[in-house]
Design an enzyme around this catalytic site. Structure first.
Site: not given
Ligand SMILES: *Cc1c(COP(=O)(O)O)cnc(C)c1O
Length: 393
Positions: A219, A134, A248
């Site tokens: 990521d 994701f 986050k």
């Molecule tokens: C939450 C998340 C995203 C997206 O972040 P947003 O602030 O919602 O755009 C991307 N990569 C990972 C691994 C995530 O957990």
């Protein structure tokens, strides 16, 4: 107001639980009726120091009284301080600030392409990502995401993304070509089901990247800033990525994202190449700095590692033998219990009993307590889980 009489004013993009919180402190949330909840979601790995942490609150108040926003037309000293701190705790040399995870990944995708096209002049533009990954909801990042459900109806999608099975080095080797500019991956797939990467896989990815002149993008939007018991999850694997993205946990609820990268990439991101109005405002940067300083002062990285491994063992001891439990896994305070059936009912029952937990895919129950969660609160959560998970399905 009941759901049926309530006026529809929001796009129904979220399957919202019918509860509204009005106050938060530490690990606790209170709803409109005054009912208290133990929060093991932390706004999805965001409020990692708990709700309304005093040091973060103080930094926010202080900056709100001084200056909110000026634009990146000017120097922003708070931004430089936060970048300096991020560089100290990582292996990166340069930072670009934005406002969310998707934007941090969008910056990483743009940087990888521009570096290969304008600096190295290889003309490479393909990025390999992984199944069940994701990476966000913008067009480029949903395309990078290895799950079809986020792409449905949004075609045509940007070209140049290739997908490979996670934790499978041979498959990855077969996806790499002379068009590959980057490989992008999570160290623990958070949304994809709390799937940690195998050490041999991560080291193999780093090796392939080195061998073929491919950039490694990690990521860390969910795993970064301490969630797995290291500042960054890649630090468990003895590798140094070219680019790392975070968001986050960096602002403890105040929106901020960042892309961290190695010095040699700086040439590709000169003036005019990339920008965002709100990236790293004095407020966002001050809050981010307070988060990192608090984590340092209270030695929270060690605490997360310690609490996380003990919580994982307790869960494994208690539920590991159940026939409907396939695996209990995680790193630090990012833990998933994988069942052979859907967990939505468990999540609802836990909430009714005052414990907030969240899914990661249909069959994985995910626990994301904050880093200052107390032993008593962990016991309380274990007791509620016991009542909810009680008997096998
Ligand atoms: C939450 C998340 C995203 C997206 O972040 P947003 O602030 O919602 O755009 C991307 N990569 C990972 C691994 C995530 O957990």
């Amino acid at each position: 107001m009941t759901e049926t009489t309530k006026q529809q004013v929001l796009f129904p993009t979220y399957a919202r639980t019918p509860v509204a919180f009005v106050k938060g402190e530490g690990s606790r949330l209170w709803d409109e009726q005054g009912k208290a909840y133990l929060d093991f979601v932390s706004g999805l790995a965001v409020t990692n120091l708990g709700h309304c942490h005093p040091a973060v609150k103080a930094a926010l108040h202080e900056q709100v009284d001084q200056l909110w926003h000026v634009s990146n037309l000017y120097q922003v000293p708070q931004q430089e301080k936060l970048a300096q701190k991020l560089i100290e705790i990582s292996d990166a040399d340069r930072v670009f600030f934005c406002n969310s995870g998707a934007e941090a990944n969008e910056a990483a995708i743009k940087l990888a392409r521009k570096y290969h096209q304008n600096v190295l002049q290889t003309g490479r533009n393909e990025i390999v990502t992984f199944e069940q990954s994701f990476h966000g909801r913008t067009l480029a990042t949903l395309t990078a995401t290895g799950q079809d459900k986020v792409k449905d109806g949004f075609h045509p999608l940007p070209a140049g993304f290739v997908y490979s099975p996670y934790n499978d080095l041979d498959a990855l080797a077969s996806k790499i070509s002379d068009r590959t500019c980057a490989i992008m991956l999570e160290m623990v797939q958070g949304e994809g089901g709390v799937n940690p990467a195998e050490p041999s896989f991560v080291q193999g990815v780093a090796e392939l990247c080195r061998e073929h002149g491919i950039l490694m993008i990690v990521d860390e939007i969910q795993t970064g800033i301490g969630r797995t018991g290291k500042w960054f999850a890649y630090q468990h694997y003895g590798i140094e990525p070219d680019i790392v993205t975070v968001a986050k946990g960096l602002g403890n609820g105040f929106p901020i994202g960042a892309m961290l990268g190695k010095a040699h990439l700086a040439e590709a991101f000169g003036p005019g190449s990339h920008a965002t109005t709100f990236g790293g405002t004095p407020i966002a940067s001050s809050v981010g700095l307070a988060v990192l300083e608090t984590m340092d002062q209270q030695q929270l990285i060690d605490r997360v590692a310690d609490l996380g491994s003990r919580l994982l063992s307790r869960l494994q001891e208690r539920y590991g033998g159940r026939k409907d439990v396939l695996e209990i896994r995680g790193k630090g305070l990012l833990i998933g219990i994988q069942f052979d059936h859907a967990v939505a009912d468990y999540i609802q029952q836990a909430r009714e009993k005052g414990l907030l937990v969240v899914q990661a895919g249909p069959n994985v129950l995910r626990l994301l307590p904050n880093f200052l969660v107390t032993e008593t609160e962990l016991d309380e959560a274990m007791t509620i889980l016991e009542q909810v998970l009680g008997t096998e399905k």
